[in-house]
Design a protein around this motif. Structure first.
Motif, PDB file in Angstrom:
ATOM      1  N   CYS A 216       0.830  -1.186   0.000  1.00  0.00           N
ATOM      2  CA  CYS A 216       0.000   0.000   0.000  1.00  0.00           C
ATOM      3  C   CYS A 216       0.874   1.249   0.000  1.00  0.00           C
ATOM      4  O   CYS A 216       1.796   1.351   0.813  1.00  0.00           O
ATOM      5  N   GLY A 217       0.593   2.178  -0.908  1.00  0.00           N
ATOM      6  CA  GLY A 217       1.364   3.417  -0.938  1.00  0.00           C
ATOM      7  C   GLY A 217       1.343   4.046  -2.319  1.00  0.00           C
ATOM      8  O   GLY A 217       0.414   3.817  -3.098  1.00  0.00           O
ATOM      9  N   SER A 218       2.391   4.805  -2.633  1.00  0.00           N
ATOM     10  CA  SER A 218       2.412   5.553  -3.898  1.00  0.00           C
ATOM     11  C   SER A 218       2.582   4.585  -5.074  1.00  0.00           C
ATOM     12  O   SER A 218       3.151   3.495  -4.920  1.00  0.00           O
ATOM     13  N   PRO A 219       2.110   4.991  -6.267  1.00  0.00           N
ATOM     14  CA  PRO A 219       2.241   4.113  -7.438  1.00  0.00           C
ATOM     15  C   PRO A 219       3.701   3.735  -7.708  1.00  0.00           C
ATOM     16  O   PRO A 219       3.989   2.595  -8.081  1.00  0.00           O
ATOM     17  N   GLY A 220       4.626   4.667  -7.493  1.00  0.00           N
ATOM     18  CA  GLY A 220       6.053   4.401  -7.748  1.00  0.00           C
ATOM     19  C   GLY A 220       6.562   3.305  -6.825  1.00  0.00           C
ATOM     20  O   GLY A 220       7.244   2.366  -7.267  1.00  0.00           O
ATOM     21  N   MET A 221       6.228   3.420  -5.550  1.00  0.00           N
ATOM     22  CA  MET A 221       6.667   2.413  -4.572  1.00  0.00           C
ATOM     23  C   MET A 221       6.080   1.053  -4.930  1.00  0.00           C
ATOM     24  O   MET A 221       6.771   0.049  -4.951  1.00  0.00           O
ATOM     25  N   ILE A 222       4.780   1.046  -5.270  1.00  0.00           N
ATOM     26  CA  ILE A 222       4.105  -0.231  -5.567  1.00  0.00           C
ATOM     27  C   ILE A 222       4.790  -0.920  -6.748  1.00  0.00           C
ATOM     28  O   ILE A 222       5.119  -2.103  -6.687  1.00  0.00           O
ATOM     29  N   SER A 223       5.036  -0.151  -7.839  1.00  0.00           N
ATOM     30  CA  SER A 223       5.569  -0.856  -9.017  1.00  0.00           C
ATOM     31  C   SER A 223       6.981  -1.370  -8.744  1.00  0.00           C
ATOM     32  O   SER A 223       7.329  -2.476  -9.172  1.00  0.00           O
ATOM     33  N   ALA A 224       7.794  -0.617  -7.977  1.00  0.00           N
ATOM     34  CA  ALA A 224       9.157  -1.099  -7.673  1.00  0.00           C
ATOM     35  C   ALA A 224       9.088  -2.365  -6.815  1.00  0.00           C
ATOM     36  O   ALA A 224       9.810  -3.339  -7.060  1.00  0.00           O
ATOM     37  N   VAL A 225       8.190  -2.374  -5.818  1.00  0.00           N
ATOM     38  CA  VAL A 225       8.122  -3.525  -4.904  1.00  0.00           C
ATOM     39  C   VAL A 225       7.538  -4.749  -5.629  1.00  0.00           C
ATOM     40  O   VAL A 225       8.020  -5.870  -5.460  1.00  0.00           O
ATOM     41  N   VAL A 226       6.514  -4.518  -6.465  1.00  0.00           N
ATOM     42  CA  VAL A 226       5.927  -5.645  -7.208  1.00  0.00           C
ATOM     43  C   VAL A 226       7.007  -6.318  -8.053  1.00  0.00           C
ATOM     44  O   VAL A 226       7.165  -7.555  -8.047  1.00  0.00           O
ATOM     45  N   LYS A 227       7.809  -5.498  -8.759  1.00  0.00           N
ATOM     46  CA  LYS A 227       8.868  -6.045  -9.628  1.00  0.00           C
ATOM     47  C   LYS A 227       9.841  -6.877  -8.790  1.00  0.00           C
ATOM     48  O   LYS A 227      10.180  -8.011  -9.137  1.00  0.00           O
ATOM     49  N   ASN A 228      10.244  -6.308  -7.632  1.00  0.00           N
ATOM     50  CA  ASN A 228      11.210  -6.979  -6.772  1.00  0.00           C
ATOM     51  C   ASN A 228      10.647  -8.305  -6.228  1.00  0.00           C
ATOM     52  O   ASN A 228      11.348  -9.317  -6.215  1.00  0.00           O
ATOM     53  N   LEU A 229       9.392  -8.286  -5.809  1.00  0.00           N
ATOM     54  CA  LEU A 229       8.803  -9.503  -5.231  1.00  0.00           C
ATOM     55  C   LEU A 229       8.667 -10.604  -6.284  1.00  0.00           C
ATOM     56  O   LEU A 229       8.893 -11.777  -5.998  1.00  0.00           O
ATOM     57  N   LYS A 230       8.327 -10.195  -7.520  1.00  0.00           N
ATOM     58  CA  LYS A 230       8.217 -11.199  -8.589  1.00  0.00           C
ATOM     59  C   LYS A 230       9.591 -11.815  -8.853  1.00  0.00           C
ATOM     60  O   LYS A 230       9.709 -13.027  -9.044  1.00  0.00           O
ATOM     61  N   GLU A 231      10.641 -10.967  -8.845  1.00  0.00           N
ATOM     62  CA  GLU A 231      11.999 -11.491  -9.053  1.00  0.00           C
ATOM     63  C   GLU A 231      12.378 -12.475  -7.944  1.00  0.00           C
ATOM     64  O   GLU A 231      13.138 -13.400  -8.154  1.00  0.00           O
ATOM     65  N   LYS A 232      11.813 -12.270  -6.767  1.00  0.00           N
ATOM     66  CA  LYS A 232      12.123 -13.172  -5.646  1.00  0.00           C
ATOM     67  C   LYS A 232      11.283 -14.447  -5.695  1.00  0.00           C
ATOM     68  O   LYS A 232      11.384 -15.297  -4.818  1.00  0.00           O
ATOM     69  N   GLY A 233      10.370 -14.522  -6.669  1.00  0.00           N
ATOM     70  CA  GLY A 233       9.620 -15.766  -6.856  1.00  0.00           C
ATOM     71  C   GLY A 233       8.196 -15.743  -6.318  1.00  0.00           C
ATOM     72  O   GLY A 233       7.519 -16.778  -6.318  1.00  0.00           O
ATOM     73  N   ILE A 234       7.724 -14.571  -5.860  1.00  0.00           N
ATOM     74  CA  ILE A 234       6.319 -14.510  -5.412  1.00  0.00           C
ATOM     75  C   ILE A 234       5.427 -14.402  -6.655  1.00  0.00           C
ATOM     76  O   ILE A 234       5.703 -13.610  -7.566  1.00  0.00           O
ATOM     77  N   LYS A 235       4.382 -15.215  -6.675  1.00  0.00           N
ATOM     78  CA  LYS A 235       3.536 -15.257  -7.880  1.00  0.00           C
ATOM     79  C   LYS A 235       2.741 -13.963  -8.016  1.00  0.00           C
ATOM     80  O   LYS A 235       2.217 -13.455  -7.013  1.00  0.00           O
ATOM     81  N   ALA A 236       2.602 -13.483  -9.268  1.00  0.00           N
ATOM     82  CA  ALA A 236       1.879 -12.221  -9.518  1.00  0.00           C
ATOM     83  C   ALA A 236       0.467 -12.274  -8.930  1.00  0.00           C
ATOM     84  O   ALA A 236      -0.017 -11.291  -8.367  1.00  0.00           O
ATOM     85  N   GLU A 237      -0.172 -13.443  -9.030  1.00  0.00           N
ATOM     86  CA  GLU A 237      -1.565 -13.524  -8.548  1.00  0.00           C
ATOM     87  C   GLU A 237      -1.666 -13.505  -7.024  1.00  0.00           C
ATOM     88  O   GLU A 237      -2.750 -13.396  -6.476  1.00  0.00           O
ATOM     89  N   ASN A 238      -0.509 -13.597  -6.342  1.00  0.00           N
ATOM     90  CA  ASN A 238      -0.523 -13.529  -4.876  1.00  0.00           C
ATOM     91  C   ASN A 238      -0.085 -12.153  -4.365  1.00  0.00           C
ATOM     92  O   ASN A 238       0.197 -11.994  -3.178  1.00  0.00           O
ATOM     93  N   ILE A 239       0.013 -11.185  -5.279  1.00  0.00           N
ATOM     94  CA  ILE A 239       0.419  -9.828  -4.860  1.00  0.00           C
ATOM     95  C   ILE A 239      -0.810  -8.924  -4.942  1.00  0.00           C
ATOM     96  O   ILE A 239      -1.392  -8.740  -6.013  1.00  0.00           O
ATOM     97  N   TYR A 240      -1.208  -8.379  -3.803  1.00  0.00           N
ATOM     98  CA  TYR A 240      -2.407  -7.517  -3.738  1.00  0.00           C
ATOM     99  C   TYR A 240      -1.959  -6.123  -3.323  1.00  0.00           C
ATOM    100  O   TYR A 240      -1.064  -5.986  -2.487  1.00  0.00           O
ATOM    101  N   TYR A 241      -2.581  -5.109  -3.895  1.00  0.00           N
ATOM    102  CA  TYR A 241      -2.170  -3.759  -3.489  1.00  0.00           C
ATOM    103  C   TYR A 241      -3.267  -2.724  -3.692  1.00  0.00           C
ATOM    104  O   TYR A 241      -4.187  -2.909  -4.491  1.00  0.00           O
TER     105      TYR A 241
END
Ligand SMILES: Cc1cc2nc3c(=O)[nH]c(=O)nc-3n(C[C@H](O)[C@H](O)[C@H](O)COP(=O)(O)OP(=O)(O)OC[C@H]3O[C@@H](n4cnc5c(N)ncnc54)[C@H](O)[C@@H]3O)c2cc1C
Ligand code: FES
Length: 367
Positions: A338-363
């Motif tokens: 939860c937060g600014s669009p910039g923070m969300i997109s950076a964190v989503v990218k990082n979490l996907k690289e770490k192997g978290i599935k896109a469908e398990n990321i909610y924001y």
């Protein structure tokens, strides 16, 4: 020769622009669309005076579609299916619609002007969204630019919501601001408290609603809001949960953690809170106490620019490098951001690289 062509193009464009402006002004002042009928889900009918946006016409009839930007066409939340009568798709709608949505006649209700009978479909759940009248019973400074406000519900006296959902607070005309606007704010209190809600609101310089909250709103004042809205809520699984939020993004996460603490949920949970310096930290002790009450919960505040004088001996830098301290089984981890669009997109990218599935990321992006 080139100069003559350029001059001609300029003159023609100028005349076309002027005529378009005249049409908009004439439409605003003189157009009379008479009575128009809105048919909803093939059964409910509203008769309205044409000329308003579909979003406004529905609001006036106590049907509240999500509209985080208050109808400015910048959030893309106010979607509904228009089966007939919405006119052509506008360029202002396209950026918010996928190809599939366009094929299914999904439109932005704030961009459609009702000029004729119109047939729409909306989810049945929308009919449960209400307008609430409430009294401000507490305003508290959490940091230099974040306030927490507590609202006691007057009418209706109770609200049912899921931890993580938001309301649309309506700011009235005030000072030099000649318009009432509505803005989205996540509920920061637990859904177990049904007679009141708390909001955490960060000042946006020159922002219409936040200036009202920070500089004009007083305890005992009455306010209006609509809600609850949103699909940012805890999924009922056994997966580990990583929460990431900075600033006022703490609001929905606080509601979620309080809800889970009450039920003694024992899923592994790690909450990463990013701030620039210690002046931006708040509720630190409160979340530390959750580590005692809920042994499966860990709190990770991180400062990106600790001040020299600050005696911070915690984590420094950006939050992302510290995720490895918590993520053990990415395949089996859900993320709530939860937060600014910039923070969300950076964190989503990082979490996907770490192997978290896109469908398990909610924001929820506080755009
Ligand atoms: C689902 C959702 C939940 C939200 N929950 C919260 C919450 O719990 N707490 C909270 O404080 N906010 C939250 N927001 C943001 C909030 O809805 C408003 O956008 C924000 O408070 C600004 O409103 P305003 O009327 O003061 O500013 P406006 O008058 O709308 O904006 C003034 C100017 O500031 C820019 N601007 C708008 N928002 C921001 C921002 N956040 N940072 C920098 N510039 C900005 C605008 O582009 C505009 O140029 C949420 C947003 C969404 C979509
Ligand atoms: S209300 Fe925000 S885009 Fe329509």
């Amino acid at each position: 020769m080139l100069i003559i062509v350029l001059n001609t193009v300029l003159i023609v464009s100028g005349i076309a622009g002027f005529l378009a402006l005249l049409l908009v002004i004439a439409d605003y002042f003189f157009a009379n669309y008479g009575e128009c009928k809105i048919t909803i889900n093939g059964k409910k009918e509203l008769v309205i005076n044409g000329g308003d946006s579909l979003l406004t016409a529905l609001n006036q009839n106590k049907i509240y579609l999500p509209s985080a930007c208050g109808g400015r066409g910048s959030c893309g939340f106010c979607k509904c299916k228009v089966n007939q009568g919405g006119g052509p798709l506008l360029p202002t709608e396209r950026p918010f619609l996928t190809k599939e949505e366009i094929d299914q006649d999904i439109r932005l209700s704030c961009q459609i002007k009702v000029k004729e009978d119109i047939f729409i479909d909306i989810p049945e759940a929308i009919f449960n969204i209400k307008n609430f009248r409430a009294k401000v019973i507490r305003i508290k400074d959490l940091t230099y630019d974040i306030k927490e406000i507590k609202l006691e519900l007057l009418e209706p006296a109770e609200i049912d919501f899921k931890a993580g959902q938001y309301v649309q607070l309506i700011s009235p005309k005030y000072g030099k601001v000649k318009q009432s606007v509505s803005r989205a704010y996540s509920i920061s209190s637990s859904p177990d408290n049904k007679n009141s809600i708390e909001l955490i609101i960060k000042r946006v310089p020159d922002g219409i609603c936040t200036t009202w909250v920070h500089d004009y709103l007083k305890e005992e004042d009455e306010v209006n809001f609509t809600g609850p809205f949103g699909d940012f809520f805890i999924r009922d699984t056994k997966a580990d949960m990583i929460f990431v939020a900075g600033g006022s993004g703490k609001a929905p996460i606080k509601s979620m953690i309080e809800y889970m603490e009450k039920r003694k949920v024992n899923r592994r949970m790690g909450y990463f809170f990013g701030a620039r310096n210690s002046k931006e930290l708040y509720y630190t002790e409160y979340f530390r106490e959750f580590e005692q009450k809920l042994p499966s919960f860990q709190y990770f505040p991180v400062l990106s620019q600790p001040a020299e004088a600050c005696e911070w001996d915690g984590r420094c830098g950006y939050v992302m490098p510290f995720f490895d301290e918590f993520i053990k089984d990415p395949e089996n981890t859900e993320a709530y951001l939860c937060g600014s669009p910039g923070m969300i997109s950076a964190v989503v990218k990082n979490l996907k690289e770490k192997g978290i599935k896109a469908e398990n990321i909610y924001y929820d992006s506080f755009a």
